[in-house]
Design an enzyme around this catalytic site. Sequence first.
Site, PDB file in Angstrom:
ATOM      1  CE1 TYR A 146      -3.153  -3.000   1.104  1.00 50.92           C
ATOM      2  CE2 TYR A 146      -4.522  -1.033   1.155  1.00 50.92           C
ATOM      3  CZ  TYR A 146      -4.399  -2.409   1.112  1.00 50.92           C
ATOM      4  OH  TYR A 146      -5.531  -3.185   1.072  1.00 50.92           O
ATOM      5  CE  LYS A 196       2.654 -18.057  -1.693  1.00 59.04           C
ATOM      6  NZ  LYS A 196       1.831 -19.277  -1.748  1.00 59.04           N
ATOM      7  CG  ASP A 252      -7.992  -5.110   2.023  1.00 60.50           C
ATOM      8  OD1 ASP A 252      -8.962  -4.681   2.672  1.00 60.50           O
ATOM      9  OD2 ASP A 252      -7.949  -5.104   0.786  1.00 60.50           O
TER      10      ASP A 252
HETATM   11  C1  IPM Z   1     -10.272  -1.493   4.080  1.00 59.93           C
HETATM   12  C2  IPM Z   1     -10.372  -0.980   2.653  1.00 59.93           C
HETATM   13  C3  IPM Z   1      -9.176  -0.098   2.356  1.00 59.93           C
HETATM   14  C4  IPM Z   1      -7.927  -0.953   2.471  1.00 59.93           C
HETATM   15  C5  IPM Z   1      -9.207   0.598   0.982  1.00 59.93           C
HETATM   16  C6  IPM Z   1     -10.468   1.409   0.793  1.00 59.93           C
HETATM   17  C7  IPM Z   1      -8.012   1.481   0.791  1.00 59.93           C
HETATM   18  O1  IPM Z   1     -10.504  -2.032   1.754  1.00 59.93           O
HETATM   19  O2  IPM Z   1     -10.166  -0.673   5.010  1.00 59.93           O
HETATM   20  O3  IPM Z   1     -10.328  -2.706   4.274  1.00 59.93           O
HETATM   21  O4  IPM Z   1      -7.593  -1.705   1.544  1.00 59.93           O
HETATM   22  O5  IPM Z   1      -7.276  -0.865   3.512  1.00 59.93           O
HETATM   23 MN    MN Z   2     -10.844  -3.954   2.730  1.00 55.14          MN
END
Ligand code: IPM
Ligand code: MN
Length: 363
Positions: A146, A196, A252
């Site tokens: 991210y 992983k 996520d």
């Molecule tokens: C979450 C969401 C977010 C993430 C997105 C909207 C950036 O999917 O909070 O789970 O991936 O962290």
């Molecule tokens: Mn999410």
Amino acid sequence: MTPRRSLQTVRLAALPGDGIGPEVTLAGLAVLEAALGRAGMALEVTTHLIGGAALDAVGEPLPAATLEAAQGADAVLLGAVGGPRWDRAPVRPEAGLLALRRGLGAFANLRPVVVHPGLEAQSPLRPERLVGVDILFVRELTGGAYFGRPSGVGGRAPNRRAVDTTEYGEAEIRRVVAVAFGAAAGRRGRVTSVDKANVLATSRLWRAVVDEVAPEHPEVAVEHCLVDSFALRLLLEPQAFDVVVTENLFGDILTDEAAALTGTLGTLPSASGGGNGPWLFEPVHGSAPDLAGRGIANPLGAIATVALLLRHAVERSDLATAVEAAIAEVIRGGPLTPDLGGSATTEEVTAAVVAAMRAGAPA
Ligand code: IPM
Ligand code: MN
Ligand code: NAD
């Protein structure tokens, strides 16, 4: 329990965002106000732009004024960001959420997944596999793919290329793993670390750091699990897990999968913190464009998020427990929104939670 630090007035920064975000945020605020009212405490709310709403209004997804207000609050309550309207925007609404998490130093994302009695019938899994499921996911939130550099798309068709980089430093891993072990010590004493490591260097470092932290917590049993195999085990034996710690991207994906155990994404809460800033509270679900504006979004995720806020930011576990008991009662007896098989509106479910809380034992 005696609170360690009790605020008389809670100064909350509310960031409703997009889609169903504003609808569920209103629900959360109604319950928060009722809960604090029980304890003779006041709520001071300021509302700020984030996500697509902020892009439309001021051209950026996290205006400086929003970050400043969030950093200065006792706690931050966020609805959701994003939606099809901004899918082709040069800057996406989601970038605002990532910048907020980073700006608050919210590196540890706690996502409890509990299958309440009454929810088993909504799940695609057989009820006997779900009884007692109680997992705390600890998702690393401010690193990994991210936030990798460089990230982007280059070149011209048909030779376009895109790159994202997963990078973790050991200190970044250590601090979130420490949160997971600390949490497990106060629960059933088990940590499952998901990685992983058979392919990724970042995962091998992750695993090594977990093994270094583990001896500091001899009372906690630790196991490593590869992410593909964990995705399978989560459905085959969800009762086997206590605390699960993993990197940003895996966390996520796996928490949405875990939500399926409860039959809907609409009930899952989260709390994020660990750095110097105030904690950030957001339901796990997104802006649900398919539901936005229809008044039928499930507010229980946002309301359960408020319970976490009461526990972690206001340090009133008693009030948090009262909210959670009211949620459990509404799940048992209704009314419920369509995602849980009912036909109630967001407002009706919210009113039922407030009523159940008022009828419950006094704080
Ligand atoms: C979450 C969401 C977010 C993430 C997105 C909207 C950036 O999917 O909070 O789970 O991936 O962290
Ligand atoms: Mn999410
Ligand atoms: P989503 O979480 O919005 O929806 C997934 C499914 O769950 C949909 O069927 C939706 O109807 C259902 N759902 C979600 N919340 C619900 C609720 N409260 N009650 C009942 N049902 C609910 O995921 P998506 O559709 O993949 O993403 C939509 C947008 O939301 C995207 O722009 C995405 O980036 C964004 N998003 C934001 C956040 C956040 O702000 N924290 C989290 C996830 C996704």
